[in-house]
Design a protein around this motif. Structure first.
Motif, PDB file in Angstrom:
ATOM      1  N   ALA A 112       7.236   4.153   1.430  1.00 58.52           N
ATOM      2  CA  ALA A 112       6.150   3.325   0.905  1.00 58.52           C
ATOM      3  C   ALA A 112       6.477   3.017  -0.545  1.00 58.52           C
ATOM      4  N   ASP A 113       6.488   1.753  -0.876  1.00 56.25           N
ATOM      5  CA  ASP A 113       6.759   1.335  -2.245  1.00 56.25           C
ATOM      6  C   ASP A 113       5.615   1.802  -3.146  1.00 56.25           C
ATOM      7  N   PRO A 114       5.885   2.650  -4.119  1.00 56.55           N
ATOM      8  CA  PRO A 114       4.810   3.152  -4.992  1.00 56.55           C
ATOM      9  C   PRO A 114       4.036   2.035  -5.686  1.00 56.55           C
ATOM     10  N   GLN A 115       4.689   0.905  -5.935  1.00 60.90           N
ATOM     11  CA  GLN A 115       4.030  -0.195  -6.641  1.00 60.90           C
ATOM     12  C   GLN A 115       2.946  -0.862  -5.787  1.00 60.90           C
ATOM     13  N   SER A 116       3.112  -0.803  -4.478  1.00 58.45           N
ATOM     14  CA  SER A 116       2.153  -1.479  -3.597  1.00 58.45           C
ATOM     15  C   SER A 116       1.189  -0.504  -2.933  1.00 58.45           C
ATOM     16  N   LEU A 117       1.330   0.772  -3.230  1.00 59.24           N
ATOM     17  CA  LEU A 117       0.564   1.792  -2.515  1.00 59.24           C
ATOM     18  C   LEU A 117      -0.750   2.096  -3.218  1.00 59.24           C
ATOM     19  N   GLN A 118      -1.846   1.893  -2.498  1.00 58.44           N
ATOM     20  CA  GLN A 118      -3.161   2.289  -2.993  1.00 58.44           C
ATOM     21  C   GLN A 118      -3.549   3.591  -2.311  1.00 58.44           C
ATOM     22  N   VAL A 119      -4.094   4.506  -3.104  1.00 57.10           N
ATOM     23  CA  VAL A 119      -4.340   5.862  -2.621  1.00 57.10           C
ATOM     24  C   VAL A 119      -5.810   6.224  -2.800  1.00 57.10           C
ATOM     25  N   GLU A 120      -6.329   6.951  -1.826  1.00 59.40           N
ATOM     26  CA  GLU A 120      -7.690   7.489  -1.899  1.00 59.40           C
ATOM     27  C   GLU A 120      -7.621   8.998  -1.682  1.00 59.40           C
ATOM     28  N   GLU A 121      -8.719   9.668  -1.963  1.00 61.49           N
ATOM     29  CA  GLU A 121      -8.782  11.110  -1.726  1.00 61.49           C
ATOM     30  C   GLU A 121      -9.864  11.391  -0.695  1.00 61.49           C
ATOM     31  N   HIS A 122      -9.476  12.087   0.358  1.00 62.17           N
ATOM     32  CA  HIS A 122     -10.417  12.479   1.397  1.00 62.17           C
ATOM     33  C   HIS A 122     -10.147  13.934   1.760  1.00 62.17           C
ATOM     34  N   GLN A 123     -11.207  14.686   1.880  1.00 66.03           N
ATOM     35  CA  GLN A 123     -11.110  16.116   2.217  1.00 66.03           C
ATOM     36  C   GLN A 123     -10.185  16.849   1.242  1.00 66.03           C
ATOM     37  N   GLY A 124     -10.156  16.391   0.009  1.00 70.55           N
ATOM     38  CA  GLY A 124      -9.356  17.054  -1.008  1.00 70.55           C
ATOM     39  C   GLY A 124      -7.884  16.714  -0.987  1.00 70.55           C
ATOM     40  N   LEU A 125      -7.468  15.791  -0.136  1.00 70.85           N
ATOM     41  CA  LEU A 125      -6.060  15.413  -0.033  1.00 70.85           C
ATOM     42  C   LEU A 125      -5.897  13.923  -0.319  1.00 70.85           C
ATOM     43  N   LEU A 126      -4.711  13.540  -0.775  1.00 74.26           N
ATOM     44  CA  LEU A 126      -4.419  12.141  -1.040  1.00 74.26           C
ATOM     45  C   LEU A 126      -3.951  11.454   0.237  1.00 74.26           C
ATOM     46  N   VAL A 127      -4.495  10.268   0.479  1.00 72.24           N
ATOM     47  CA  VAL A 127      -4.127   9.503   1.672  1.00 72.24           C
ATOM     48  C   VAL A 127      -3.994   8.038   1.292  1.00 72.24           C
ATOM     49  N   THR A 128      -3.296   7.284   2.116  1.00 74.00           N
ATOM     50  CA  THR A 128      -3.240   5.836   1.914  1.00 74.00           C
ATOM     51  C   THR A 128      -4.651   5.268   2.053  1.00 74.00           C
ATOM     52  N   ALA A 129      -4.939   4.228   1.285  1.00 71.75           N
ATOM     53  CA  ALA A 129      -6.254   3.600   1.342  1.00 71.75           C
ATOM     54  C   ALA A 129      -6.552   3.132   2.755  1.00 71.75           C
ATOM     55  N   ARG A 130      -7.841   3.020   3.078  1.00 74.03           N
ATOM     56  CA  ARG A 130      -8.238   2.713   4.458  1.00 74.03           C
ATOM     57  C   ARG A 130      -7.576   1.449   4.991  1.00 74.03           C
ATOM     58  N   ALA A 131      -7.532   0.388   4.170  1.00 73.58           N
ATOM     59  CA  ALA A 131      -6.933  -0.858   4.667  1.00 73.58           C
ATOM     60  C   ALA A 131      -5.474  -0.642   5.036  1.00 73.58           C
ATOM     61  N   ARG A 132      -4.725   0.035   4.175  1.00 76.53           N
ATOM     62  CA  ARG A 132      -3.308   0.293   4.460  1.00 76.53           C
ATOM     63  C   ARG A 132      -3.175   1.177   5.698  1.00 76.53           C
ATOM     64  N   THR A 133      -4.048   2.139   5.833  1.00 71.03           N
ATOM     65  CA  THR A 133      -3.988   3.036   6.988  1.00 71.03           C
ATOM     66  C   THR A 133      -4.193   2.270   8.283  1.00 71.03           C
ATOM     67  N   VAL A 134      -5.186   1.384   8.314  1.00 67.64           N
ATOM     68  CA  VAL A 134      -5.445   0.586   9.510  1.00 67.64           C
ATOM     69  C   VAL A 134      -4.269  -0.336   9.812  1.00 67.64           C
ATOM     70  N   LEU A 135      -3.720  -0.960   8.791  1.00 65.61           N
ATOM     71  CA  LEU A 135      -2.580  -1.851   8.994  1.00 65.61           C
ATOM     72  C   LEU A 135      -1.364  -1.085   9.511  1.00 65.61           C
ATOM     73  N   ASP A 136      -1.138   0.111   8.995  1.00 66.62           N
ATOM     74  CA  ASP A 136      -0.020   0.925   9.481  1.00 66.62           C
ATOM     75  C   ASP A 136      -0.208   1.285  10.958  1.00 66.62           C
ATOM     76  N   LEU A 137      -1.430   1.654  11.324  1.00 65.62           N
ATOM     77  CA  LEU A 137      -1.686   1.984  12.728  1.00 65.62           C
ATOM     78  C   LEU A 137      -1.462   0.773  13.619  1.00 65.62           C
ATOM     79  N   ALA A 138      -1.861  -0.405  13.139  1.00 65.25           N
ATOM     80  CA  ALA A 138      -1.664  -1.622  13.925  1.00 65.25           C
ATOM     81  C   ALA A 138      -0.199  -2.012  14.000  1.00 65.25           C
ATOM     82  N   ALA A 139       0.548  -1.750  12.922  1.00 64.43           N
ATOM     83  CA  ALA A 139       1.965  -2.126  12.876  1.00 64.43           C
ATOM     84  C   ALA A 139       2.826  -1.205  13.718  1.00 64.43           C
TER      85      ALA A 139
END
Length: 321
Positions: A112-139
């Motif tokens: 994942a290119d750090p420049q394009s990666l948006q990050v959120e925190e859930h359950q105390g851990l860092l994860v890709t932002a929801r939009a990126r997560t959904v797109l990755d699952l679809a891809a």
């Protein structure tokens, strides 16, 4: 829900205690080893549903990694409350190494290119932002997984707007995915429908589409002489056919029960279904068991007289996986 506490052999070692005691407790059945050096009480582990165990495995991985990690794909989805299909997933995490794809310490890495990666925190851990997560699952996931994730984030929350919208999702595609992955994403976004009420409903209609069955109307209101009977999950109005996915959550989830017992809900469902049938409709029901395979679901729908518009071969729609 609150996850069971993790027991780390490294914590005992730092206190000067013998970490081998944990292995002995595991051999005795008191503890369950879920990752090298990570244990949980067996009773607590056995009490978890399969979808509750995966987040715990992600936390176990995070507890043994040397640096704070951004989790992605199914791992980000599970931590972000986006439905994940299936029961056996590795832990997925991002890496800035263009090689990607390698597994170290039981974690599968994805570039994942750090420049394009948006990050959120859930359950105390860092994860890709929801939009990126959904797109990755679809891809990179199945068509059923893609549709389930898209439907979920497009669905309005109980007391507010949807988590995401198509514009935000479409804006996240450019410059990140290959042409083939983009086609898969676009196919899922075009098929997504916020009216789909649950993961089981999303999987059902994705499989119907793959198999060539006529698209149903979602969340169809049924009325009789006494007024509103209820809303059916699926409706084929021209055929006088109502379909209901029964995920069994309604019989166990306190949020759904609202003080009623499971027996109360069963009786209410029976009365509701009788009223629907009295309008001249047929009512069919299915569970996750019928969704276990395309072949099984096709046989079920054919036996129940669900209309087809074509005979699908079970292959994903063009552009999807």
């Amino acid at each position: 829900m609150d996850l069971p506490a993790l027991i780390l052999s490294s914590d005992l070692a730092r206190l000067g205690r013998d970490s081998r005691a944990l292995a002995r407790q595991a051999e005795a059945g008191e503890l369950r080893r879920i990752r090298q050096g990570v244990y949980v009480r067996t009773e607590a582990w056995d009490a978890l549903q399969h979808w509750e165990r995966y987040p715990l495995l992600i936390h176990a991985a995070a507890s043994t990694l040397r640096s704070r990690t951004v989790f992605c794909w199914q791992s980000a989805a599970a931590l972000s409350a986006i439905p994940v299909l299936g029961t056996r997933h590795p832990v997925h995490a991002c890496t800035s190494d263009a090689g990607g794809g390698r597994s170290r310490a039981g974690v599968r890495r994805h570039f994942a290119d750090p420049q394009s990666l948006q990050v959120e925190e859930h359950q105390g851990l860092l994860v890709t932002a929801r939009a990126r997560t959904v797109l990755d699952l679809a891809a990179f996931g199945s068509f059923e997984q893609a549709v389930t994730a898209v439907d979920h984030v497009l669905r309005p929350a109980r007391n507010g707007p949807p988590v995401l919208n198509l514009e935000l999702l479409e804006a996240g595609i450019s410059g990140i995915y290959t042409a083939a992955a983009t086609r898969r994403i676009v196919t899922a976004l075009e098929f997504g429908d916020p009216a789909s009420g649950s993961p089981g409903e999303s999987v059902s209609r994705a499989m119907m589409h793959r198999l060539g069955f006529k698209a149903p109307v979602l969340q169809y209101e049924i009325r009789d002489a006494r007024g509103r009977v209820g809303i059916t999950d699926f409706e084929w109005p021209e055929e006088g056919l109502s379909g209901e996915f029964d995920g069994l959550v309604k019989y166990r989830d306190e949020a759904y029960l609202k003080g009623r017992t499971s027996s109360d809900v069963v009786i209410e469902e029976k009365v509701r279904e009788d009223r629907i049938r009295a309008t001249g409709r047929r009512v069919i029901r299915w569970t996750w068991s019928e969704l276990a395979s395309l072949e099984r679901f096709a046989a079920f729908l054919d036996a129940k007289g669900v209309p087809r518009i074509r005979y699908g071969n079970g292959q994903p729609p063009r552009g999807s996986t």
